[in-house]
Motif scaffolding. Sequence first.
Motif, short mmCIF file in Angstrom:
data_model
loop_
_atom_site.label_atom_id
_atom_site.label_comp_id
_atom_site.label_asym_id
_atom_site.label_seq_id
_atom_site.Cartn_x
_atom_site.Cartn_y
_atom_site.Cartn_z
N VAL A 130 -5.96 0.70 -1.63
CA VAL A 130 -5.82 1.31 -0.31
C VAL A 130 -5.56 2.82 -0.37
CG1 VAL A 130 -4.45 1.31 1.81
CG2 VAL A 130 -5.13 -0.86 0.76
N SER B 27 -2.04 4.76 4.77
CA SER B 27 -2.05 3.74 3.72
C SER B 27 -1.38 2.46 4.21
CB SER B 27 -1.35 4.25 2.46
OG SER B 27 -2.06 5.32 1.87
N GLY C 153 -3.24 -0.98 4.21
CA GLY C 153 -2.74 -2.13 3.47
C GLY C 153 -2.59 -3.36 4.36
N ALA D 182 0.83 -1.21 0.00
CA ALA D 182 0.00 0.00 0.00
C ALA D 182 0.86 1.26 0.00
CB ALA D 182 -0.92 -0.01 1.21
#
Length: 348
Positions: free
Chosen positions: A278, A297, A301, A87
């Motif tokens: 994401v 993020s 993720g 991510a």
Amino acid sequence: MTSIAQASTSGAANLRRPASVRVLWLLIGAGAILVLGILSVSFGVRTVSLDDIIAALSGHDDTVAQAAIIKRIPRTVLAILVGAALALSGAAMQAVTRNPIADPGILGVTNGASLAVVFGIAFFGISSAYGYMLLAILGAALAAVFVYSVGSLGRGGATPLKLALAGAATSAALGSLISAVMLPRVDLLQTFQSWQVGGVGGAEWPRIAVTAPVLAIGALICFMCARGMNSLALGDDMAAGLGERVFRTRLVSALGAVILAGAATAIAGPIGFVGLVVPHMCRMLIGTDHRWLLPFSAFGGAALLLASDIIGRVIAPSSEEIQVGIITAVIGAPFFIWIVRRQKVREL
């Protein structure tokens, strides 16, 4: 070229959240990872309770449940690390390319890493975790440079559509090369096919210990470039006018993204769409400031990959469980189509 800021004018770019709200979302993300981590340890061929988990971790239980828990903990840790890395890599790639559909899988980076690992296994007999990571990072970097160079050709430079097409074509070509290398090697084919699907089922502490520092380096590089990524979203000319060294920022940020994608692919195989889904969801929640977007993020993720791994085990609670790479593809493919339609990408 479509920028992240332009691409999100109807959504994330307008979500200028107060710092307190962003901190709250980060805490929610951390809580989600904790809950999903407990569920990840609980579910499998044998379901164990929270009491079993506490007893096993305290060393007061020597039952079959303890053996199952001890085996699942490294798997859970690996899912967190790989999900966060993918991510974070996707968010950095979207910032560097100013492309809302950038992702290690879509841009061919993961297949570049896979091909490099396959060459190392088939022709050089490389079997160490360090060897896998070095080859994967090198292959990911070469693929990223190639795709960006091809996508930059012609009028308009590296538009989202051209980058996506160049990445898709490169991924297909690299996939064909991987098959050509592996098909004659029957002794390695079964092992490689399992790895190629993408999963965290074979997690082991020694491999995690080797991979974690490399992922930490890649993450640190990306976090250090967060302010520069904000400038890149404004366009190269404006970023340069604000005193940003555009080429250096783009190069260093891309290096961090490639390290993350390459190392994650080396240990877990090519897992797609995490780096696409994401960051977009995170922008909708906390806005486009990369100083907040990158860590959120990473949390998102980790949560997505944990949830995908749990779903795969719940759907098929046996030795033939559904690999996490299949679950993320099922989730990510429709999301990718939605993003392309939402951005109204123009054809050449």
